[in-house]
Design a protein around this motif. Structure first.
Motif, mmCIF file in Angstrom:
data_model
loop_
_atom_site.group_PDB
_atom_site.id
_atom_site.type_symbol
_atom_site.label_atom_id
_atom_site.label_comp_id
_atom_site.label_asym_id
_atom_site.label_seq_id
_atom_site.Cartn_x
_atom_site.Cartn_y
_atom_site.Cartn_z
ATOM 1 N N ILE A 136 0.824 -1.212 0.000
ATOM 2 C CA ILE A 136 0.000 0.000 0.000
ATOM 3 C C ILE A 136 0.856 1.260 0.000
ATOM 4 C CG2 ILE A 136 -1.658 1.365 1.344
ATOM 5 C CD1 ILE A 136 -2.854 -1.289 2.321
ATOM 6 N N TYR A 137 1.842 1.296 0.879
ATOM 7 C CA TYR A 137 2.579 2.545 1.086
ATOM 8 C C TYR A 137 3.712 2.774 0.103
ATOM 9 C CZ TYR A 137 -0.164 4.068 4.973
ATOM 10 O OH TYR A 137 -1.217 4.540 5.722
ATOM 11 N N GLN A 138 4.152 1.766 -0.623
ATOM 12 C CA GLN A 138 5.128 2.008 -1.676
ATOM 13 C C GLN A 138 4.493 2.854 -2.779
ATOM 14 O OE1 GLN A 138 8.591 0.991 -1.800
ATOM 15 N NE2 GLN A 138 8.406 2.650 -3.284
ATOM 16 N N LYS A 139 3.243 2.546 -3.107
ATOM 17 C CA LYS A 139 2.520 3.319 -4.118
ATOM 18 C C LYS A 139 2.269 4.748 -3.631
ATOM 19 C CE LYS A 139 0.193 -0.829 -5.854
ATOM 20 N NZ LYS A 139 -1.105 -1.552 -5.981
ATOM 21 N N LYS A 140 1.879 4.880 -2.362
ATOM 22 C CA LYS A 140 1.644 6.210 -1.802
ATOM 23 C C LYS A 140 2.926 7.043 -1.815
ATOM 24 C CE LYS A 140 -2.189 5.128 1.391
ATOM 25 N NZ LYS A 140 -3.079 6.241 1.016
ATOM 26 N N TYR A 141 4.029 6.398 -1.463
ATOM 27 C CA TYR A 141 5.316 7.081 -1.425
ATOM 28 C C TYR A 141 5.704 7.585 -2.815
ATOM 29 C CZ TYR A 141 10.434 7.515 -0.947
ATOM 30 O OH TYR A 141 11.730 7.961 -0.973
ATOM 31 N N ASP A 142 5.559 6.743 -3.819
ATOM 32 C CA ASP A 142 5.899 7.132 -5.194
ATOM 33 C C ASP A 142 5.058 8.311 -5.664
ATOM 34 O OD1 ASP A 142 7.740 5.074 -5.255
ATOM 35 O OD2 ASP A 142 6.383 3.649 -6.239
ATOM 36 N N LEU A 143 3.764 8.288 -5.350
ATOM 37 C CA LEU A 143 2.869 9.379 -5.744
ATOM 38 C C LEU A 143 3.192 10.662 -4.981
ATOM 39 C CD1 LEU A 143 -0.557 7.493 -5.983
ATOM 40 C CD2 LEU A 143 0.784 8.428 -7.881
ATOM 41 N N ALA A 144 3.530 10.523 -3.699
ATOM 42 C CA ALA A 144 3.832 11.697 -2.881
ATOM 43 C C ALA A 144 5.080 12.411 -3.376
ATOM 44 C CB ALA A 144 4.000 11.280 -1.421
ATOM 45 N N LYS A 145 6.094 11.657 -3.764
ATOM 46 C CA LYS A 145 7.323 12.270 -4.272
ATOM 47 C C LYS A 145 7.024 13.133 -5.501
ATOM 48 C CE LYS A 145 9.928 8.564 -4.650
ATOM 49 N NZ LYS A 145 11.137 7.739 -4.935
ATOM 50 N N ILE A 146 6.198 12.600 -6.382
ATOM 51 C CA ILE A 146 5.821 13.370 -7.581
ATOM 52 C C ILE A 146 5.000 14.587 -7.189
ATOM 53 C CG2 ILE A 146 4.486 13.294 -9.723
ATOM 54 C CD1 ILE A 146 5.152 10.299 -9.882
ATOM 55 N N GLY A 147 4.050 14.396 -6.268
ATOM 56 C CA GLY A 147 3.185 15.489 -5.840
ATOM 57 C C GLY A 147 3.955 16.628 -5.199
ATOM 58 N N ILE A 148 4.944 16.319 -4.383
ATOM 59 C CA ILE A 148 5.748 17.343 -3.719
ATOM 60 C C ILE A 148 6.639 18.061 -4.730
ATOM 61 C CG2 ILE A 148 7.603 17.724 -2.055
ATOM 62 C CD1 ILE A 148 6.404 15.421 -0.399
#
Length: 292
Positions: free
Chosen positions: A188-200
């Motif tokens: 779950i959180y690997q996907k969230k982490y990848d998206l967050a890096k792009i979002g930031i």
């Protein structure tokens, strides 16, 4: 997400670094980011007050809530376990607690069991609990808290067989189930982490968004405190997802920590004193987020 549980997370990851105290108005505003209303926050903090985790004080017409010594100790213990990426080398010894609490004190006995599980103990037999970690301080605190010194015995001992130490682990904890939960966390959180890096990087993720995600991340990861005893590497299975989950948590946390901290301070500074912030606290370099 339970309001009281979320408040614990915010105290542990933010407020304890700022004098361990917060104006109720600021706490309400922070919890609003997660959809919790004022009534729920006031009810939850009141319950925490009755349970001895926080105490209240008045300043003019404002109510402030600060951690008690018991609350500070719990937050420190939780932070040590959450942010430490690797266990210390095991010395082969077990902390053991044996108790015989009378039936008329059954409520205390039930509470003690919950506390022991939270601290990482496993039940090897009726009223006999063990841990491969040095937990003497935690045990003595519980004995004092529940006033049960007449009913307990504490040992630091070695297992002499007839089986291997790993057998004790198998008898006390469901390691495959814990491993499965770590794997789910990673998925779950690997996907969230990848998206967050792009979002930031693109500016599509605001400091408020980062505050919400960082708090949710810690809130979700700290659930492992209730099921994972924090076994030393010598007692872990060959395939263990706990270390990978810890590294993912560390990487994701560091990605969110600065903008999340900025948002927290913007809310906190409205009704509280920033000068109470711990001068040694560096939000980007948490003292336990390392691999030493």
């Amino acid at each position: 997400m339970n309001t009281r549980s979320m408040i614990f997370t915010i105290y542990g990851d933010y407020i304890r670094h700022y004098g361990s105290e917060i104006w109720i108005g600021s706490l309400i505003k922070l919890l609003k980011e997660f959809g919790h209303n004022e009534q729920a926050v006031r009810a939850a903090i009141s319950r925490m007050n009755k349970q001895g985790w926080v105490e209240a004080r008045k300043e003019s017409n404002r109510s402030y809530y600060y951690l008690t010594l018991r609350g500070i100790d719990r937050m420190e213990e939780a932070a040590t376990r959450i942010f430490k990426l690797k266990q210390e080398k095991w010395d082969g010894k077990w902390t053991m607690l044996i108790y015989s609490i009378p039936e008329e004190k059954r409520a205390i006995r039930d509470e003690l069991r919950k506390e022991l599980v939270w601290s990482g103990f496993g039940s090897i037999a009726n009223s006999c609990w063990i841990s491969p970690n040095r937990l003497m301080k935690q045990v003595k605190t519980l004995v004092e808290k529940y006033e049960i010194s007449d009913y307990v015995h504490i040992f630091l001992t070695e297992y002499q067989g007839p089986h291997e130490n790993i057998r004790l682990v198998q008898d006390c904890w469901d390691i495959p189930a814990i491993n499965s939960k770590y794997k789910k966390f990673i998925d779950i959180y690997q996907k969230k982490y990848d998206l967050a890096k792009i979002g930031i990087q693109t500016g599509n993720m605001t400091p408020a968004d980062c505050f919400v995600e960082r708090t949710k991340l810690v809130h979700e990861y700290r659930k492992f405190l209730f099921i994972d005893p924090g076994l030393p590497e010598e007692l872990l299975p060959e395939i263990w997802f706990g270390n990978q989950a810890a590294q993912l948590f560390s990487d994701y946390y560091k990605e969110l920590v600065v903008p999340a901290g900025e948002f927290f301070e913007s809310v906190f500074s409205e009704g509280n004193h920033l000068y109470k912030k711990n001068k040694k606290y560096d939000i980007f370099q948490h003292p336990l987020l390392n691999e030493e």
